[in-house]
Write a protein that holds these residues in place. Structure first.
Motif, mmCIF file in Angstrom:
data_model
loop_
_atom_site.group_PDB
_atom_site.id
_atom_site.type_symbol
_atom_site.label_atom_id
_atom_site.label_comp_id
_atom_site.label_asym_id
_atom_site.label_seq_id
_atom_site.Cartn_x
_atom_site.Cartn_y
_atom_site.Cartn_z
ATOM 1 N N GLU A 1 -7.752 2.080 0.645
ATOM 2 C CA GLU A 1 -6.313 1.981 0.428
ATOM 3 C C GLU A 1 -5.995 1.642 -1.030
ATOM 4 O O GLU A 1 -6.704 0.884 -1.669
ATOM 5 C CB GLU A 1 -5.805 0.863 1.349
ATOM 6 C CG GLU A 1 -4.354 0.604 1.333
ATOM 7 C CD GLU A 1 -4.013 -0.468 2.354
ATOM 8 O OE1 GLU A 1 -3.514 -0.098 3.424
ATOM 9 O OE2 GLU A 1 -4.252 -1.656 2.079
ATOM 10 N N PRO B 1 0.836 -1.203 0.000
ATOM 11 C CA PRO B 1 0.000 0.000 0.000
ATOM 12 C C PRO B 1 0.868 1.248 0.000
ATOM 13 O O PRO B 1 2.038 1.220 0.388
ATOM 14 C CB PRO B 1 -0.795 -0.122 1.301
ATOM 15 C CG PRO B 1 0.019 -1.005 2.183
ATOM 16 C CD PRO B 1 0.817 -1.901 1.281
ATOM 17 N N HIS C 1 0.946 3.861 1.893
ATOM 18 C CA HIS C 1 1.514 4.313 3.171
ATOM 19 C C HIS C 1 2.764 3.524 3.550
ATOM 20 O O HIS C 1 3.701 4.074 4.113
ATOM 21 C CB HIS C 1 0.471 4.287 4.299
ATOM 22 C CG HIS C 1 0.114 2.933 4.785
ATOM 23 N ND1 HIS C 1 -0.860 2.172 4.197
ATOM 24 C CD2 HIS C 1 0.622 2.196 5.811
ATOM 25 C CE1 HIS C 1 -0.961 1.016 4.839
ATOM 26 N NE2 HIS C 1 -0.074 0.992 5.806
#
Length: 109
Positions: free
Chosen positions: A69, A33, A35
């Motif tokens: 996400e 993802p 992040h």
């Protein structure tokens, strides 16, 4: 996205060290993802996202939404173009170095 429909040149996409590192991270993981990718760099989410967009335009990265996400994975197929280019020049240099070696051996005799 097919190779003919790419928006960006693969060589251009891998020219930046940050993008090469993103490719490496995605090659080592099945999917990551945004992040988690951002945590690997001393820059913000927006900057990492811009690099990922360039990789996507070259066909090197594919993304998908999972809830809120966005997850990214590597599509290594476009890297074949780079491998082919490097392979050609590797053969070129090997042949030239062999000839140089032969010339040097002839001079010694």
């Amino acid at each position: 996205m097919s190779e003919n429909n790419r928006l960006r040149d693969v060589f251009d996409a891998i020219a930046d060290p940050t993008r090469r590192r993103l490719i490496r991270l995605l090659a080592e993981a099945k999917e990551l993802p945004l992040h988690e990718l951002t945590e690997q760099f001393p820059m913000g989410r927006t900057a990492v996202s811009k690099h990922l967009t360039i990789l996507k335009e070259a066909g090197l990265v594919v993304d998908r939404k999972v809830g809120r996400e966005t997850r990214f994975r590597l599509n290594a197929a476009p890297l074949r173009e780079i491998q082919d280019w490097v392979s050609f020049y590797s053969q070129f240099w090997n042949a030239n170095l062999l000839r140089l070696n032969q010339l040097l051996e002839e001079e010694e005799e």
